[in-house]
Write a protein that holds these residues in place. Structure first.
Motif, PDB file in Angstrom:
ATOM      1  N   TYR A   1       0.868  -1.178   0.000  1.00 11.39           N
ATOM      2  CA  TYR A   1       0.000   0.000   0.000  1.00 11.39           C
ATOM      3  C   TYR A   1       0.899   1.220   0.000  1.00 11.39           C
ATOM      4  O   TYR A   1       1.810   1.330   0.825  1.00 11.39           O
ATOM      5  N   GLN A   2       0.663   2.165  -0.920  1.00 11.02           N
ATOM      6  CA  GLN A   2       1.582   3.284  -1.123  1.00 11.02           C
ATOM      7  C   GLN A   2       0.865   4.623  -1.025  1.00 11.02           C
ATOM      8  O   GLN A   2      -0.321   4.728  -1.339  1.00 11.02           O
ATOM      9  N   SER A   3       1.603   5.637  -0.609  1.00 12.27           N
ATOM     10  CA  SER A   3       1.080   7.004  -0.585  1.00 12.27           C
ATOM     11  C   SER A   3       2.175   7.965  -1.027  1.00 12.27           C
ATOM     12  O   SER A   3       3.357   7.615  -1.050  1.00 12.27           O
ATOM     13  N   ASN A   4       1.798   9.178  -1.349  1.00 12.78           N
ATOM     14  CA  ASN A   4       2.700  10.158  -1.951  1.00 12.78           C
ATOM     15  C   ASN A   4       3.789  10.622  -0.988  1.00 12.78           C
ATOM     16  O   ASN A   4       3.641  10.550   0.237  1.00 12.78           O
ATOM     17  N   GLY A   5       4.869  11.098  -1.579  1.00 16.92           N
ATOM     18  CA  GLY A   5       5.951  11.687  -0.813  1.00 16.92           C
ATOM     19  C   GLY A   5       6.334  13.024  -1.391  1.00 16.92           C
ATOM     20  O   GLY A   5       5.636  13.584  -2.254  1.00 16.92           O
ATOM     21  N   GLY A   6       7.459  13.563  -0.935  1.00 23.59           N
ATOM     22  CA  GLY A   6       7.906  14.859  -1.418  1.00 23.59           C
ATOM     23  C   GLY A   6       8.404  14.824  -2.849  1.00 23.59           C
ATOM     24  O   GLY A   6       8.419  15.843  -3.528  1.00 23.59           O
ATOM     25  N   VAL A   7       8.846  13.626  -3.343  1.00 24.17           N
ATOM     26  CA  VAL A   7       9.364  13.504  -4.705  1.00 24.17           C
ATOM     27  C   VAL A   7       8.284  13.002  -5.655  1.00 24.17           C
ATOM     28  O   VAL A   7       7.999  13.625  -6.676  1.00 24.17           O
ATOM     29  N   LEU A   8       7.682  11.872  -5.324  1.00 27.38           N
ATOM     30  CA  LEU A   8       6.616  11.301  -6.153  1.00 27.38           C
ATOM     31  C   LEU A   8       5.275  11.764  -5.598  1.00 27.38           C
ATOM     32  O   LEU A   8       4.803  11.274  -4.573  1.00 27.38           O
ATOM     33  N   HIS A   9       4.675  12.738  -6.280  1.00 28.50           N
ATOM     34  CA  HIS A   9       3.448  13.362  -5.772  1.00 28.50           C
ATOM     35  C   HIS A   9       2.192  12.575  -6.118  1.00 28.50           C
ATOM     36  O   HIS A   9       1.121  12.867  -5.586  1.00 28.50           O
ATOM     37  N   SER A  10       2.299  11.611  -7.033  1.00 32.24           N
ATOM     38  CA  SER A  10       1.128  10.845  -7.444  1.00 32.24           C
ATOM     39  C   SER A  10       1.559   9.407  -7.708  1.00 32.24           C
ATOM     40  O   SER A  10       2.116   9.098  -8.756  1.00 32.24           O
ATOM     41  N   VAL A  11       1.323   8.517  -6.729  1.00 35.79           N
ATOM     42  CA  VAL A  11       1.707   7.123  -6.866  1.00 35.79           C
ATOM     43  C   VAL A  11       0.472   6.235  -6.812  1.00 35.79           C
ATOM     44  O   VAL A  11      -0.583   6.634  -6.301  1.00 35.79           O
ATOM     45  N   ARG A  12       0.601   5.034  -7.345  1.00 31.36           N
ATOM     46  CA  ARG A  12      -0.486   4.064  -7.291  1.00 31.36           C
ATOM     47  C   ARG A  12      -0.705   3.660  -5.832  1.00 31.36           C
ATOM     48  O   ARG A  12       0.246   3.424  -5.083  1.00 31.36           O
ATOM     49  N   SER A  13      -1.970   3.570  -5.406  1.00 30.28           N
ATOM     50  CA  SER A  13      -2.268   3.302  -3.993  1.00 30.28           C
ATOM     51  C   SER A  13      -1.897   1.884  -3.575  1.00 30.28           C
ATOM     52  O   SER A  13      -1.485   1.654  -2.439  1.00 30.28           O
ATOM     53  N   THR A  14      -2.033   0.905  -4.473  1.00 27.17           N
ATOM     54  CA  THR A  14      -1.638  -0.462  -4.178  1.00 27.17           C
ATOM     55  C   THR A  14      -0.812  -1.014  -5.334  1.00 27.17           C
ATOM     56  O   THR A  14      -0.978  -0.592  -6.481  1.00 27.17           O
TER      57      THR A  14
END
Length: 347
Positions: free
Chosen positions: A223-236
């Motif tokens: 399960y993934q969420s955004n960070g300071g570098v990748l602002h739009s990532v796949r949630s799973t």
């Protein structure tokens, strides 16, 4: 607008730095306890091997991960990331297998890992290795740089793994972990088999072990969420990774498999961490090749699987060089305690 985003990233990075510094201090403090290293984020989604460590280790090294939004012939990679990212992670990793008896038997067959990495993110040296080494050797066009990120990025990874024995060797595993930092955030579960022997041994050494071939396989969901570098990532994301290796292996009294030397080829299918502007995930197919000798290990990975004779199909490339500090220390201690010729004669 760009100025506001830059200020927001800087503030976000500052808050994360305090957390990371504390984590690094905890990690260094843990080295006083007896403890190959797990891949630091984001290597797992770039194509590196992502299996848990099969024995206790303390490693340090350099891990490069590069992302480019276009390939060598100008094709654009369809994602929301529009600039070049060159992560140069200086890492420390500690894995401990808790094989105690008596009152601590609850932790028997469990292992834990903590990995910390800090990166002066820039275009070099990953640009040099990708274009001047890999692409030049394969006679591929150079990959252009697009507005490279120039910041300091940090990541901390942790995991806990339950090992199960097969034929008195710890080869089956199941567990979970997390990744936090400036790049993205992630929690994951994984399970599989690590270094299961599939051929008879062709040579035997009491000290260095047996030479044979072994296979590994892993399934991983995160399960993934955004960070300071990748602002739009796949949630799973789902990931499958098989691997085959040949090497010389010895087994400890507690069932841990330690390679004296090893060459390993792994493949990876990942449902993807990147998404396009429509929110659709971008699947990744990659290969990894690793070679180790004693405490030193080199690994490189690329997402050109299926297009090896043509060009890089996707945007990512990576490499890592690590040294098992604990193993080096054990070698030094063993050498120091070896009796000299004079001492043996006097005895």
């Amino acid at each position: 607008m760009k100025r506001k985003l830059a200020l927001g990233d800087a503030a976000w990075l500052g808050r994360r730095n305090a957390t990371v510094i504390g984590g690094v201090l905890l990690l260094v403090g843990g080295f006083s306890a007896p403890a190959w290293s797990e891949s630091p984020a984001p290597s797992v989604h770039w194509g590196s091997t992502a299996f848990p460590d099969q024995y206790s280790t303390v490693t340090s090294g350099l891990t490069l991960n590069r992302f480019t939004p276009v390939d060598g012939i100008g094709n654009k990679y369809d994602s929301t990331v529009g600039n070049t990212l060159g992560f140069n992670l200086i890492t420390l990793s500690w894995t401990k297998h808790w094989d105690y008896s008596g009152t601590s038997c609850l932790w028997k067959n469990w292992s834990t890992n903590l990995t910390a990495g800090i990166s002066p993110t820039s275009d070099e040296p990953s640009q040099y290795f990708q274009n001047k080494v890999v692409h030049q050797l394969r006679q591929l066009p150079s990959v252009p740089t697009v507005d490279p990120r120039k910041e300091t990025d940090v990541m901390i990874d942790g995991s806990i793994t339950r090992w199960m024995s097969l034929f008195d060797r710890k080869v089956m595993f199941a567990g979970g972990g997390f990744s936090v930092g400036t790049i993205y955030q992630q929690g994951f579960l994984r399970g599989g088999i690590r270094r299961l022997q599939i051929t008879p041994s062709v040579w035997h050494s009491e000290k260095w072990g047996d030479i044979n071939a072994r296979v590994s396989a892993m399934g991983r969901i995160s399960y993934q969420s955004n960070g300071g570098v990748l602002h739009s990532v796949r949630s799973t994301a789902g990931l499958v990774q098989p691997a085959i290796a040949i090497g010389q292996y010895r087994t400890t009294a507690t069932g841990e498999t330690i390679p004296t030397w090893e060459i390993e080829l792994a493949l990876m299918w990942d449902s993807g961490i990147f998404v396009n502007t429509m929110g659709q995930s971008q699947k990744q197919f990659a290969w990894s090749l690793a070679a180790s000798a004693g405490p030193v290990r080199f690994e490189t990975w690329n997402d050109s699987m299926g297009h090896l004779s043509e060009r890089d199909y996707g945007p990512s490339y990576g490499a890592a060089l690590t040294v098992d500090v604990l193993r080096v220390w054990n070698f030094v201690q063993e050498f120091r305690t070896m009796p000299t010729t004079d001492q043996s004669a006097q005895g």
